[in-house]
Design a protein around this motif. Structure first.
Motif, PDB file in Angstrom:
ATOM      1  N   ASP A  89       0.008  -3.318   8.788  1.00 23.50           N
ATOM      2  CA  ASP A  89      -0.251  -1.863   8.860  1.00 23.50           C
ATOM      3  C   ASP A  89       0.517  -1.131   7.758  1.00 23.50           C
ATOM      4  OD1 ASP A  89      -1.949  -2.188  11.009  1.00 23.50           O
ATOM      5  OD2 ASP A  89      -0.480  -1.547  12.519  1.00 23.50           O
ATOM      6  N   GLU A  90       1.772  -1.509   7.560  1.00 22.87           N
ATOM      7  CA  GLU A  90       2.584  -0.868   6.499  1.00 22.87           C
ATOM      8  C   GLU A  90       1.987  -1.122   5.120  1.00 22.87           C
ATOM      9  OE1 GLU A  90       6.325  -0.011   6.288  1.00 22.87           O
ATOM     10  OE2 GLU A  90       6.313   0.655   8.370  1.00 22.87           O
ATOM     11  N   MET A  91       1.542  -2.343   4.879  1.00 25.50           N
ATOM     12  CA  MET A  91       0.964  -2.676   3.572  1.00 25.50           C
ATOM     13  C   MET A  91      -0.340  -1.923   3.345  1.00 25.50           C
ATOM     14  SD  MET A  91       2.983  -4.477   1.890  1.00 25.50           S
ATOM     15  CE  MET A  91       4.519  -4.019   2.686  1.00 25.50           C
ATOM     16  N   PHE A  92      -1.145  -1.759   4.392  1.00 23.25           N
ATOM     17  CA  PHE A  92      -2.380  -0.981   4.229  1.00 23.25           C
ATOM     18  C   PHE A  92      -2.072   0.492   3.962  1.00 23.25           C
ATOM     19  CE2 PHE A  92      -4.871  -4.544   6.040  1.00 23.25           C
ATOM     20  CZ  PHE A  92      -5.904  -4.552   5.122  1.00 23.25           C
ATOM     21  N   LYS A  97      -2.013   4.701  -0.157  1.00 20.80           N
ATOM     22  CA  LYS A  97      -1.254   5.624  -1.013  1.00 20.80           C
ATOM     23  C   LYS A  97      -1.431   5.270  -2.493  1.00 20.80           C
ATOM     24  CE  LYS A  97       2.268   6.897   2.327  1.00 20.80           C
ATOM     25  NZ  LYS A  97       3.657   6.773   2.742  1.00 20.80           N
ATOM     26  N   GLY A  98      -1.436   3.968  -2.797  1.00 15.36           N
ATOM     27  CA  GLY A  98      -1.624   3.537  -4.184  1.00 15.36           C
ATOM     28  C   GLY A  98      -3.000   3.896  -4.691  1.00 15.36           C
ATOM     29  N   ILE A  99      -4.013   3.764  -3.841  1.00 16.89           N
ATOM     30  CA  ILE A  99      -5.378   4.118  -4.239  1.00 16.89           C
ATOM     31  C   ILE A  99      -5.480   5.618  -4.461  1.00 16.89           C
ATOM     32  CG2 ILE A  99      -7.789   4.224  -3.442  1.00 16.89           C
ATOM     33  CD1 ILE A  99      -7.313   1.503  -2.071  1.00 16.89           C
ATOM     34  N   ASP A 105      -0.112  -0.590  -9.778  1.00 14.85           N
ATOM     35  CA  ASP A 105       0.997  -1.489  -9.459  1.00 14.85           C
ATOM     36  C   ASP A 105       1.233  -1.525  -7.939  1.00 14.85           C
ATOM     37  OD1 ASP A 105       1.438  -2.154 -12.096  1.00 14.85           O
ATOM     38  OD2 ASP A 105       2.935  -0.568 -12.406  1.00 14.85           O
ATOM     39  N   LEU A 106       1.208  -0.357  -7.302  1.00 10.91           N
ATOM     40  CA  LEU A 106       1.390  -0.275  -5.861  1.00 10.91           C
ATOM     41  C   LEU A 106       0.217  -0.944  -5.137  1.00 10.91           C
ATOM     42  CD1 LEU A 106       3.158   0.733  -3.564  1.00 10.91           C
ATOM     43  CD2 LEU A 106       1.972   2.930  -3.684  1.00 10.91           C
ATOM     44  N   VAL A 107      -1.009  -0.753  -5.638  1.00  5.55           N
ATOM     45  CA  VAL A 107      -2.189  -1.376  -5.044  1.00  5.55           C
ATOM     46  C   VAL A 107      -2.069  -2.897  -5.127  1.00  5.55           C
ATOM     47  CG1 VAL A 107      -4.686  -1.723  -5.325  1.00  5.55           C
ATOM     48  CG2 VAL A 107      -3.737   0.584  -5.465  1.00  5.55           C
ATOM     49  N   ASN A 108      -1.713  -3.418  -6.299  1.00  5.18           N
ATOM     50  CA  ASN A 108      -1.573  -4.870  -6.474  1.00  5.18           C
ATOM     51  C   ASN A 108      -0.468  -5.448  -5.587  1.00  5.18           C
ATOM     52  OD1 ASN A 108      -3.665  -5.173  -8.307  1.00  5.18           O
ATOM     53  ND2 ASN A 108      -2.362  -4.758 -10.078  1.00  5.18           N
ATOM     54  N   MET A 109       0.654  -4.724  -5.515  1.00 12.96           N
ATOM     55  CA  MET A 109       1.764  -5.193  -4.690  1.00 12.96           C
ATOM     56  C   MET A 109       1.351  -5.236  -3.211  1.00 12.96           C
ATOM     57  SD  MET A 109       5.546  -3.587  -4.110  1.00 12.96           S
ATOM     58  CE  MET A 109       4.943  -2.368  -2.965  1.00 12.96           C
ATOM     59  N   ILE A 114      -0.279  -8.308   1.593  1.00 15.15           N
ATOM     60  CA  ILE A 114      -1.232  -8.529   2.685  1.00 15.15           C
ATOM     61  C   ILE A 114      -1.745  -9.970   2.637  1.00 15.15           C
ATOM     62  CG2 ILE A 114      -3.528  -7.924   3.567  1.00 15.15           C
ATOM     63  CD1 ILE A 114      -2.907  -5.011   2.632  1.00 15.15           C
ATOM     64  N   THR A 115      -2.082 -10.441   1.426  1.00 18.83           N
ATOM     65  CA  THR A 115      -2.574 -11.809   1.261  1.00 18.83           C
ATOM     66  C   THR A 115      -1.526 -12.826   1.693  1.00 18.83           C
ATOM     67  OG1 THR A 115      -3.947 -11.075  -0.591  1.00 18.83           O
ATOM     68  CG2 THR A 115      -3.573 -13.429  -0.387  1.00 18.83           C
TER      69      THR A 115
END
Length: 143
Positions: A89-92, A97-99, A105-109, A114-115
């Motif tokens: 949930d935190e990563m989503f 927020k990154g999107i 960089d935030l989106v990739n991280m 998540i992966t």
């Protein structure tokens, strides 16, 4: 004629020499055999009762152990899945927020995190815990 044959057969039975006459010693030996058989029976009953009690005690110990392991694994899996859900949930949230911010960089991280979380299996860890529960050399397990 049949009556005469019956009388003859009865006389022949009386003439058999191989049958010993009953004696007090024979009666004593027969009684001794019965007493010995009864004693062996009692010993067998006692031994088998003891075996049954040992089996029941072994069963009770192992059933209790399995019940404890079951409760421990339920708690472990509940906590692990709760923790994974919170992390995902935190990563989503970070992904969103990154999107929104256009921060790749935030989106990739967030996607990598998540992966990584999804790739790991709590059931593999549970298998290790089961092995640890059955290992008499391990004194405590923490999660």
């Amino acid at each position: 004629m049949a009556k005469q044959e019956l009388i003859k057969a009865t006389k022949n039975l009386r003439n058999i020499n191989g049958i010993p006459k009953p004696s007090p010693d024979m009666a004593f030996q027969a009684f001794k055999m019965l007493a010995d058989a009864h004693h062996e029976y009692k010993m067998t009953v006692q031994i088998e009762t003891t075996k049954r009690e040992a089996i029941n005690a072994w069963r009770d110990v192992n059933v209790g152990k399995i019940e404890q392991q079951t409760e421990f694994l339920k708690a472990y899996l509940a906590e692990t899945f709760k923790e994974r859900r919170h992390s995902i949930d935190e990563m989503f949230e970070r992904l969103d927020k990154g999107i929104e911010a256009g921060n790749m960089d935030l989106v990739n991280m967030a996607m990598e995190s998540i992966t990584t979380i999804v790739k790991s299996s709590p059931l593999k860890e549970a298998e290790k815990i089961i092995q640890a529960l059955n290992d008499p050399n391990i004194e405590k397990i923490e999660f």
